[in-house]
Design an enzyme around this catalytic site. Structure first.
Site, PDB file in Angstrom:
ATOM      1  N   CYS A  99      46.294  18.222  63.728  1.00 17.68           N
ATOM      2  CA  CYS A  99      47.255  16.948  64.156  1.00 17.68           C
ATOM      3  C   CYS A  99      47.098  15.962  63.015  1.00 17.68           C
ATOM      4  CB  CYS A  99      46.764  16.402  65.666  1.00 17.68           C
ATOM      5  SG  CYS A  99      47.366  15.142  66.059  1.00 17.68           S
ATOM      6  N   HIS A 141      52.855  20.447  71.519  1.00 19.76           N
ATOM      7  CA  HIS A 141      51.865  19.582  70.885  1.00 19.76           C
ATOM      8  C   HIS A 141      52.544  18.318  70.819  1.00 19.76           C
ATOM      9  CE1 HIS A 141      48.714  18.703  67.674  1.00 19.76           C
ATOM     10  NE2 HIS A 141      49.614  17.582  67.529  1.00 19.76           N
ATOM     11  N   GLU A 142      53.584  18.283  70.395  1.00 15.96           N
ATOM     12  CA  GLU A 142      54.288  16.807  70.223  1.00 15.96           C
ATOM     13  C   GLU A 142      54.292  16.043  71.517  1.00 15.96           C
ATOM     14  OE1 GLU A 142      54.109  15.432  67.494  1.00 15.96           O
ATOM     15  OE2 GLU A 142      53.920  17.331  66.571  1.00 15.96           O
TER      16      GLU A 142
HETATM   17 NI    NI Z   1      49.462  15.595  66.751  1.00 17.43          NI
END
Ligand code: NI
Length: 175
Positions: A99, A141-142
């Protein structure tokens, strides 16, 4: 304009972001231009507005085939506003994630293998897709960023979390 990406520990990453209420506005287009510039500059596969300190439910993602990241299948560049995710089935897959808000680290994260996502593009056009694999992973994830969730919170075995240059794993793209 390239913006500073907030790093884990900043309380702004932990907020539940607000829905966008007006589409096709100069403000929304400017936000998306900054997000795209920032993601491209950092060679990421995705970015959420809260990562640049903007408290709105806006994410972008996408990546071309890249020999550096062989398991990251190509994902079309997508702007997704006010997303809604619906897992299709219970099947999960484990894979490594990184990330932009947790630089230099990687962790093994379970995600739903297939899901449907819906939402809007920057002009208010409807988006509705069924995806799997890396595409499904990036979206999860986003969208987690919009609810104040960073991927380390999803790791089930923290022995599988560490520094990129120490872990002996394939190259992983940051999201
Ligand atoms: Ni991220």
């Amino acid at each position: 304009m390239i913006r500073e990406v907030l790093r884990m520990g900043d309380a702004r990453l932990l907020r539940v972001a607000r829905p966008v209420e007006a589409f096709d506005t100069p403000e929304l287009h400017a936000l998306l231009a900054d997000m795209r510039d920032t993601m491209t500059h950092l060679d990421g596969a995705g970015l959420a507005a809260p990562q640049i300190g903007v408290d709105l439910r806006v994410v972008i993602f996408g990546c071309e085939a890249n020999p550096r990241y062989p398991q990251a299948a190509p994902v079309p560049f997508t702007v997704l506003v006010n997303p809604e995710l619906t897992p299709l089935g219970d099947e999960e897959e484990d894979d490594w994630e990184g990330c932009l808000s947790v630089p230099g680290m990687r962790g093994l994260v379970p995600r739903f293998a297939r899901l449907r996502y819906a939402g809007f593009d920057e002009r208010g056009g409807r988006i509705d897709r069924v995806v799997e694999g890396f595409h499904a992973r990036v979206v999860q994830h986003e969208c987690d960023h919009l609810d104040g969730i960073l991927y380390p919170m999803r790791i089930r075995d923290l022995r599988l979390f560490g520094f990129t240059d120490v872990l002996n794993i394939p190259a992983v793209v940051d999201e």
